[in-house]
Design a protein around this motif. Structure first.
Motif, mmCIF file in Angstrom:
data_model
loop_
_atom_site.group_PDB
_atom_site.id
_atom_site.type_symbol
_atom_site.label_atom_id
_atom_site.label_comp_id
_atom_site.label_asym_id
_atom_site.label_seq_id
_atom_site.Cartn_x
_atom_site.Cartn_y
_atom_site.Cartn_z
ATOM 1 N N LEU A 230 7.907 -36.852 -56.025
ATOM 2 C CA LEU A 230 7.354 -37.844 -57.223
ATOM 3 C C LEU A 230 6.658 -38.200 -57.459
ATOM 4 C CD1 LEU A 230 10.532 -40.615 -56.532
ATOM 5 C CD2 LEU A 230 10.492 -38.152 -57.993
ATOM 6 N N SER A 233 3.872 -36.491 -60.944
ATOM 7 C CA SER A 233 4.787 -37.148 -61.753
ATOM 8 C C SER A 233 4.452 -38.485 -61.691
ATOM 9 C CB SER A 233 5.974 -36.975 -61.748
ATOM 10 O OG SER A 233 6.684 -35.622 -62.138
ATOM 11 N N TYR A 234 4.018 -39.851 -60.467
ATOM 12 C CA TYR A 234 3.997 -40.842 -60.857
ATOM 13 C C TYR A 234 2.229 -41.517 -61.182
ATOM 14 C CZ TYR A 234 3.129 -46.167 -59.795
ATOM 15 O OH TYR A 234 2.324 -47.266 -59.954
ATOM 16 N N VAL A 236 0.674 -39.611 -63.034
ATOM 17 C CA VAL A 236 0.424 -39.217 -63.997
ATOM 18 C C VAL A 236 1.038 -40.676 -64.980
ATOM 19 C CG1 VAL A 236 1.118 -38.100 -66.987
ATOM 20 C CG2 VAL A 236 0.714 -36.851 -64.438
ATOM 21 N N VAL A 237 1.852 -40.839 -64.571
ATOM 22 C CA VAL A 237 2.750 -42.674 -65.405
ATOM 23 C C VAL A 237 1.356 -43.534 -65.344
ATOM 24 C CG1 VAL A 237 4.669 -44.195 -64.836
ATOM 25 C CG2 VAL A 237 5.674 -41.053 -65.220
ATOM 26 N N ALA A 269 0.304 -34.734 -71.279
ATOM 27 C CA ALA A 269 1.005 -34.963 -69.618
ATOM 28 C C ALA A 269 2.154 -35.949 -69.968
ATOM 29 C CB ALA A 269 -0.199 -35.031 -68.716
ATOM 30 N N THR A 270 1.728 -37.201 -70.249
ATOM 31 C CA THR A 270 2.967 -37.826 -70.147
ATOM 32 C C THR A 270 4.447 -37.438 -70.581
ATOM 33 O OG1 THR A 270 1.403 -40.058 -69.831
ATOM 34 C CG2 THR A 270 3.619 -40.295 -70.329
ATOM 35 N N VAL A 273 6.055 -35.356 -68.239
ATOM 36 C CA VAL A 273 6.717 -36.225 -67.382
ATOM 37 C C VAL A 273 8.388 -36.963 -68.113
ATOM 38 C CG1 VAL A 273 6.320 -38.080 -65.734
ATOM 39 C CG2 VAL A 273 4.791 -36.292 -66.124
ATOM 40 N N GLY A 276 10.793 -35.274 -69.051
ATOM 41 C CA GLY A 276 11.352 -34.575 -67.243
ATOM 42 C C GLY A 276 12.822 -35.110 -66.818
ATOM 43 N N ALA A 277 12.056 -36.349 -66.927
ATOM 44 C CA ALA A 277 12.882 -37.668 -66.389
ATOM 45 C C ALA A 277 13.530 -37.449 -67.314
ATOM 46 C CB ALA A 277 11.928 -38.751 -66.946
#
Length: 301
Positions: A230, A233-234, A236-237, A269-270, A273, A276-277
């Motif tokens: 994870l 992705s995190y 990016v978040v 990018a966000t 992500v 995808g989530a």
């Protein structure tokens, strides 16, 4: 494809809900309430709190809340964020979703439970002017800061990456003021303009500050103990959350822009992500699905 993604899905659910092997009992209980609750299906709070941008909003809210030394003192003195950060996250999600999607009685009970837990959260802190003051988590002043930081984070993240809000930003702020009142906030903002004005008021008055204690929390939020799969992705978040903060708040938190930051396509990018989530978690949260089953039962009665 489902089999390949299942481990990632399980780890993501575990991070958000505390466990991945079953739907939490508090979520299933939302089906059993006896009225529609404070917010109707499809309302502004339903849309904002049921969307994937909440992943960014949660990080942003933690960062912004940390700038108030009273709120930060409560976290450092009483929270088990180092030992059980995911448990604290799951508890916060439980309150948000219960107030948003639950019946009136469930929302009241959840808020009363949180306020009861907060009774022991008292101590002293050094404010933005260098004065030592007492704090209590249930003080209306401190509760007001937590409320506006939360509302601003969720509204801002949704405005960047979410779908249109029914009634717009003002409708979300006006409706979510109910949650502030449940937590003892005396004058929660009723419009987006008033929300931002209240945050500016804290900032302009010097009530917020950075420093070593803030930077310690920021380091933890930047690199929480997530499962390895994870972490990309995190990152990016986290960048997304920082990018939406006001420049003066970013400076207080110790962030300095670099050439890489300016070149990083954070919005694109966000979006990827969060999309995808959404594929992994589904278009609706389990809390919303339980609430819709409750509403269908009530309509059929």
């Amino acid at each position: 494809m489902t089999g390949i993604l299942e481990p990632v899905r399980s780890r993501l659910i575990e991070t958000l809900a505390g466990r991945s092997d079953e739907v939490p009992r508090w979520v299933l209980a939302l089906e059993d309430g006896d009225d529609a609750g404070f917010f109707s299906a499809g309302s502004a709070p339903w849309v904002v709190h049921g969307g994937m941008p909440t992943l960014v909003a949660g990080v942003r809210a933690l960062l912004l809340q940390a700038l108030h030394p009273g709120a930060l003192a409560g976290v450092r003195d009483f929270s088990r964020f180092r030992e059980d950060p995911l448990g604290r996250l799951a508890g916060t999600i439980q309150w948000i979703h219960t107030v948003t999607f639950g019946s009136t009685g469930q929302a009241l009970a959840s808020s009363q439970m949180v306020r009861a837990m907060h009774k022991r959260v008292t101590g002293t802190f050094v404010d933005g002017h260098g004065v030592t003051r007492p704090y209590a988590a249930n003080d209306p002043e401190l509760a007001a800061w937590v409320h506006v930081a939360f509302a601003d984070a969720f509204l801002t993240a949704h405005e960047h990456w979410g779908s249109p809000i029914p009634g717009g930003a003002d409708e979300y702020v006006a409706q979510w003021a109910t949650a502030g009142e449940l937590m003892g906030v005396e004058r929660p903002p009723r419009s987006a303009e008033e929300l931002r004005a209240q945050i500016d008021g804290y900032t302009d008055a010097g009530e917020l500050r950075g420093g070593p204690e803030v930077e310690e929390i920021v380091r933890f939020i930047r690199r929480p103990p997530l499962r390895r799969m994870l972490r990309p992705s995190y990152r990016v978040v986290f960048r997304a959350a920082v990018s939406t903060l006001e420049p003066r708040h970013r400076a207080m938190l110790g962030f300095r822009a670099t050439p890489f930051d300016r070149a990083f396509p954070v919005h694109t990018a966000t979006s990827a992500v969060l999309k995808g989530a959404g594929v992994l978690l589904g278009p609706q949260t389990q809390a919303e699905l339980a609430a819709r089953r409750r509403l269908a039962r009530l309509a059929a009665a």
